[in-house]
Design an enzyme around this catalytic site. Structure first.
Site, PDB file in Angstrom:
ATOM      1  N   LYS A   1      30.095-140.504 -27.460  1.00 17.66           N
ATOM      2  CA  LYS A   1      31.347-139.758 -27.307  1.00 17.66           C
ATOM      3  C   LYS A   1      32.472-140.636 -26.776  1.00 17.66           C
ATOM      4  O   LYS A   1      33.636-140.316 -26.955  1.00 17.66           O
ATOM      5  CB  LYS A   1      31.150-138.500 -26.447  1.00 17.66           C
ATOM      6  CG  LYS A   1      30.596-138.707 -25.064  1.00 17.66           C
ATOM      7  CD  LYS A   1      30.574-137.370 -24.316  1.00 17.66           C
ATOM      8  CE  LYS A   1      29.185-136.871 -24.002  1.00 17.66           C
ATOM      9  NZ  LYS A   1      28.455-137.668 -23.013  1.00 17.66           N
TER      10      LYS A   1
ATOM     11  N   LYS B   1      27.022-150.406 -20.677  1.00 21.97           N
ATOM     12  CA  LYS B   1      28.260-149.846 -20.108  1.00 21.97           C
ATOM     13  C   LYS B   1      29.007-150.886 -19.270  1.00 21.97           C
ATOM     14  O   LYS B   1      30.223-150.824 -19.152  1.00 21.97           O
ATOM     15  CB  LYS B   1      27.954-148.582 -19.302  1.00 21.97           C
ATOM     16  CG  LYS B   1      27.549-147.433 -20.220  1.00 21.97           C
ATOM     17  CD  LYS B   1      27.774-146.057 -19.637  1.00 21.97           C
ATOM     18  CE  LYS B   1      27.583-145.027 -20.748  1.00 21.97           C
ATOM     19  NZ  LYS B   1      27.552-143.658 -20.291  1.00 21.97           N
TER      20      LYS B   1
ATOM     21  N   LYS C   1      24.525-146.733 -31.372  1.00 24.53           N
ATOM     22  CA  LYS C   1      24.410-145.289 -31.148  1.00 24.53           C
ATOM     23  C   LYS C   1      25.767-144.588 -31.316  1.00 24.53           C
ATOM     24  O   LYS C   1      26.789-145.146 -30.924  1.00 24.53           O
ATOM     25  CB  LYS C   1      23.901-145.073 -29.705  1.00 24.53           C
ATOM     26  CG  LYS C   1      23.591-143.636 -29.356  1.00 24.53           C
ATOM     27  CD  LYS C   1      23.145-143.500 -27.910  1.00 24.53           C
ATOM     28  CE  LYS C   1      24.312-143.253 -26.977  1.00 24.53           C
ATOM     29  NZ  LYS C   1      23.937-142.560 -25.733  1.00 24.53           N
TER      30      LYS C   1
END
Ligand code: AQP
Length: 332
Positions: free
Chosen positions: A200, A115, A197
């Site tokens: 969203k 992230k 992965k």
């Protein structure tokens, strides 16, 4: 243990529209615990702000995530459904556990590294200490079992380490939780980049199938899914795209790899992709219908949030008071 039952806790961030990864890796499995366990399922909005959110969208998605929990089969009478920021004990224990979590441990978290790369202009302290807040979420309820996708395994291990460390220093305070990772659907990959992965927050809409996508979009996305130059539907090392589609098909139909291979013998990827899309759309259709009914009734959703928060806060307070006493805080 709570009222003679073991405790389950899990959560989903309202940080984007929920994907079939969130569904197959987490939400779909939640209701299997409702009878046997005391279940707490949380919409973790405090976690969501570790990445910048548009306030109106965060609010909308908080309602939507709760509605999806219920639409996917979670009965609010049998499960405690609530929003994390409605129970202040999460933030309080989160801070306390920050003081029992090591810089080195947090630096090793792969989600933090991922992230940080994706949000290079906003590598904030919350993103770094996310796992100790997640530990607080879990430990507040003396949780025995945490159903999560495999991507959360590292955070869960850390929560166990934090609990063990605290218990070692101050005598038994927290139950040390176990993870429950589903056999199928543990990690759904992106349709465009099957080594990454399905997330969203992915900017590429074609890489991700959302729980609320309509049938045409679902079929189109699967039709475009990356496979390889071959044509054989077979689970094999290196065939990441086909393997991912097989995982998704398995999770939606309950079929085994061998059954799938037999079903598509002599047929190309085109037929297979269409079947995956159909199975996905057919499973999601009743969930979507129930979601549409629930999302129109804000007052009902708020009543679920209110009752859930009350019941969660009551349990959380007990653990928090215990921690405060053990740490030496003056309690009035
Ligand atoms: N692709 C996935 N396959 C299987 N399980 C998944 N989960 C998420 N993606 C997959 C599981 O869903 C639960 C909720 O996840 P989260 O909302 O807390 O955050 P996340 O894991 O960071 O999910 P996303 O979709 O990748 O969100 P963003 O893009 O906001 O970071 C967890 O149990 C997770 O394992």
């Amino acid at each position: 243990m709570l009222n003679g039952k073991k405790v389950v806790f899990s959560g989903v961030q309202p940080s984007g529209n929920l994907t079939i990864g969130n569904y197959l890796g987490a939400i779909k499995n939640f209701s299997t615990f409702s009878e046997e366990y005391h279940c707490f399922y949380c919409v973790v909005d405090l976690h969501a702000i570790t990445v910048r959110q548009v306030p109106a969208e965060l609010r909308r998605r908080t309602y939507e995530t709760l509605a999806l929990y219920i639409a996917a089969g979670l009965d609010p009478q049998k499960n405690t459904l609530f929003v994390q920021s409605h129970v202040p004990a999460h933030a309080e224990l989160g801070w306390m556990l920050d003081c029992f979590t090591m810089f080195g441990e947090l630096s090793r978290m792969t989600q933090f590294k991922d992230k940080s790369q994706k949000n290079a202009d906003n590598i904030n302290a919350g993103l770094f200490t996310y796992p100790s807040l997640m530990a607080a979420d879990i430990l507040l309820y003396q949780t025995d079992l945490v159903p999560v996708g495999i991507d959360q395994k590292q955070h869960l291990e850390l929560a166990r380490d934090i609990a063990g460390r605290f218990n070692g220093l101050y005598s038994d305070t927290f139950t040390v939780p176990e993870g429950y990772i589903p056999q199928t659907g543990m990690k759904i990959m992106s349709l465009a980049e099957p080594t990454a992965k399905m997330s969203k927050s992915d900017k590429n809409q074609n890489a991700v199938v959302y729980i609320l996508d309509n049938k045409d979009d679902i079929l189109r996305k699967f039709k475009r899914a990356v496979t390889d130059s071959g044509s054989e539907v077979r689970y094999a090392e290196g065939k990441d795209g086909v393997n991912n589609l097989m995982t998704i098909y398995r999770a939606f139909t309950g079929k085994s790899n061998e059954e799938i291979e037999r079903e598509f013998e002599g047929r190309g990827y085109g037929d297979f992709k269409m079947a995956v899309g159909e199975a996905c759309a057919d499973t999601l259709a009743p969930v979507q219908a129930e979601f549409n009914r629930l999302i129109a009734d804000k007052a009902y959703l708020e009543s679920v949030m209110r009752e859930g928060a009350q019941s969660a806060a009551y349990c959380a307070r007990k653990t928090l008071s215990k921690v405060q006493r053990k740490l030496g805080f003056v309690t009035l």
